[in-house]
Scaffold this motif. Sequence first.
Motif, PDB file in Angstrom:
ATOM      1  N   GLU A  50       0.795  -1.225   0.000  1.00  0.00           N
ATOM      2  CA  GLU A  50       0.000   0.000   0.000  1.00  0.00           C
ATOM      3  C   GLU A  50       0.828   1.275   0.000  1.00  0.00           C
ATOM      4  OE1 GLU A  50       0.296  -1.475   4.332  1.00  0.00           O
ATOM      5  OE2 GLU A  50      -0.050  -2.353   2.341  1.00  0.00           O
ATOM      6  N   ARG A  51       2.009   1.244   0.583  1.00  0.00           N
ATOM      7  CA  ARG A  51       2.809   2.475   0.684  1.00  0.00           C
ATOM      8  C   ARG A  51       3.804   2.608  -0.462  1.00  0.00           C
ATOM      9  NH1 ARG A  51       2.004   4.929   5.557  1.00  0.00           N
ATOM     10  NH2 ARG A  51       1.132   3.646   7.232  1.00  0.00           N
ATOM     11  N   GLY A  52       4.462   1.524  -0.806  1.00  0.00           N
ATOM     12  CA  GLY A  52       5.565   1.629  -1.750  1.00  0.00           C
ATOM     13  C   GLY A  52       5.246   1.226  -3.172  1.00  0.00           C
ATOM     14  N   GLU A  53       4.144   0.490  -3.390  1.00  0.00           N
ATOM     15  CA  GLU A  53       3.886  -0.035  -4.727  1.00  0.00           C
ATOM     16  C   GLU A  53       2.487   0.338  -5.210  1.00  0.00           C
ATOM     17  OE1 GLU A  53       5.074  -4.117  -5.045  1.00  0.00           O
ATOM     18  OE2 GLU A  53       7.158  -3.579  -4.617  1.00  0.00           O
ATOM     19  N   SER A  54       2.013   1.481  -4.752  1.00  0.00           N
ATOM     20  CA  SER A  54       0.675   1.947  -5.145  1.00  0.00           C
ATOM     21  C   SER A  54       0.704   3.440  -5.464  1.00  0.00           C
ATOM     22  CB  SER A  54      -0.328   1.671  -4.019  1.00  0.00           C
ATOM     23  OG  SER A  54      -0.353   0.310  -3.672  1.00  0.00           O
ATOM     24  N   ALA A  55       1.754   3.872  -6.161  1.00  0.00           N
ATOM     25  CA  ALA A  55       1.954   5.305  -6.397  1.00  0.00           C
ATOM     26  C   ALA A  55       0.774   5.929  -7.138  1.00  0.00           C
ATOM     27  CB  ALA A  55       3.251   5.517  -7.182  1.00  0.00           C
ATOM     28  N   ARG A  56       0.242   5.210  -8.109  1.00  0.00           N
ATOM     29  CA  ARG A  56      -0.881   5.753  -8.893  1.00  0.00           C
ATOM     30  C   ARG A  56      -2.067   6.067  -7.995  1.00  0.00           C
ATOM     31  NH1 ARG A  56      -3.741   2.624 -14.035  1.00  0.00           N
ATOM     32  NH2 ARG A  56      -5.488   4.062 -14.291  1.00  0.00           N
ATOM     33  N   ALA A  66      -8.273   3.045   1.878  1.00  0.00           N
ATOM     34  CA  ALA A  66      -8.849   2.820   0.557  1.00  0.00           C
ATOM     35  C   ALA A  66      -7.855   2.122  -0.362  1.00  0.00           C
ATOM     36  CB  ALA A  66      -9.289   4.142  -0.061  1.00  0.00           C
ATOM     37  N   ILE A  67      -6.584   2.474  -0.241  1.00  0.00           N
ATOM     38  CA  ILE A  67      -5.556   1.838  -1.070  1.00  0.00           C
ATOM     39  C   ILE A  67      -5.403   0.377  -0.682  1.00  0.00           C
ATOM     40  CG2 ILE A  67      -3.090   1.804  -1.606  1.00  0.00           C
ATOM     41  CD1 ILE A  67      -3.159   4.874  -1.419  1.00  0.00           C
ATOM     42  N   LYS A  68      -5.416   0.092   0.604  1.00  0.00           N
ATOM     43  CA  LYS A  68      -5.347  -1.312   1.029  1.00  0.00           C
ATOM     44  C   LYS A  68      -6.501  -2.120   0.443  1.00  0.00           C
ATOM     45  CE  LYS A  68      -2.955  -1.081   5.499  1.00  0.00           C
ATOM     46  NZ  LYS A  68      -3.074  -1.446   6.931  1.00  0.00           N
ATOM     47  N   GLU A  69      -7.686  -1.567   0.489  1.00  0.00           N
ATOM     48  CA  GLU A  69      -8.843  -2.282  -0.025  1.00  0.00           C
ATOM     49  C   GLU A  69      -8.744  -2.457  -1.535  1.00  0.00           C
ATOM     50  OE1 GLU A  69     -11.968  -4.652   0.159  1.00  0.00           O
ATOM     51  OE2 GLU A  69     -10.899  -3.809   1.890  1.00  0.00           O
ATOM     52  N   LEU A  70      -8.243  -1.422  -2.216  1.00  0.00           N
ATOM     53  CA  LEU A  70      -8.037  -1.522  -3.661  1.00  0.00           C
ATOM     54  C   LEU A  70      -7.073  -2.640  -3.999  1.00  0.00           C
ATOM     55  CD1 LEU A  70      -8.183  -0.377  -6.601  1.00  0.00           C
ATOM     56  CD2 LEU A  70      -6.283   1.134  -5.950  1.00  0.00           C
ATOM     57  N   ARG A  71      -5.932  -2.678  -3.300  1.00  0.00           N
ATOM     58  CA  ARG A  71      -4.922  -3.691  -3.597  1.00  0.00           C
ATOM     59  C   ARG A  71      -5.396  -5.088  -3.192  1.00  0.00           C
ATOM     60  NH1 ARG A  71      -0.088  -2.229  -5.290  1.00  0.00           N
ATOM     61  NH2 ARG A  71      -0.508  -4.120  -6.502  1.00  0.00           N
TER      62      ARG A  71
END
Length: 249
Positions: A50-56, A66-71
């Motif tokens: 979520e922190r290092g590989e979700s730049a977009r 929200a990013i965690k749920e997306l990934r």
Amino acid sequence: MTPTTSRSPAGALLVISAHAGDFVWRAGGAIALAAERGQRAKVLCLSFGERGESARAWREGLGLDAIKELRRTEATNAAAALGAEIEFLDAGDYPLLETPELVDRIVRVHREVDPAVVLTHPPADPYNGDHPAASRMALQARVLAQAIGYDAPGEPLGAPPVFFFEPHQPEQCDFKPNVLLDITPVFDKKRKAMECLAAQQHMWDYYTDLAKRRGVQLKRNAGPNLGLSHTTMAEAYVRLYPQTTGVLA
């Protein structure tokens, strides 16, 4: 690097992935092949990336939850496309911290799955410390899971072979493959799984091209007269422990 024609083990495949996308790029073909053979294929994601590989996603203004749920959704869909089950430990990334508690959780997955084969990251990656951290914990957990006196449910593990999958920049990671896996029959499934990872769309063509290059190497090492497809696709691995065999092949 010559592939063998020996039968694959009938037991389970366990893939230990630092982040939600790693298992797809690096081992999606191996997972899909195992699933097609009817083997259990289990992916253990230590973090969502979520922190290092979700730049977009960060640039689009999404928050951490929200990013965690997306990934999670992306990786779950990718695993389904490959025919695998998936479990998330949500241990955090950048950094992925090595702790006794996290190692113990991985031990318990080893005991529950009882894998015939384990796939994970190689022990060196100067670009991403989470990857070698995942590797160290995966290997430590495998050894602990073998110990009859280790306090975890299930029977002691046997000695499943471990294969390191290919890092993103292999030359910088001293990655010298000695196993080339023909994934031609399942590459469409791998590509479909990659396309589930919209947060890392820039990787789709990179790993398609890599599969083509490794396929060329596979054909070269197999010899010119085996009838392999012109469009052979492959993944590269390093086997950690010696192969035990009664026949050299």
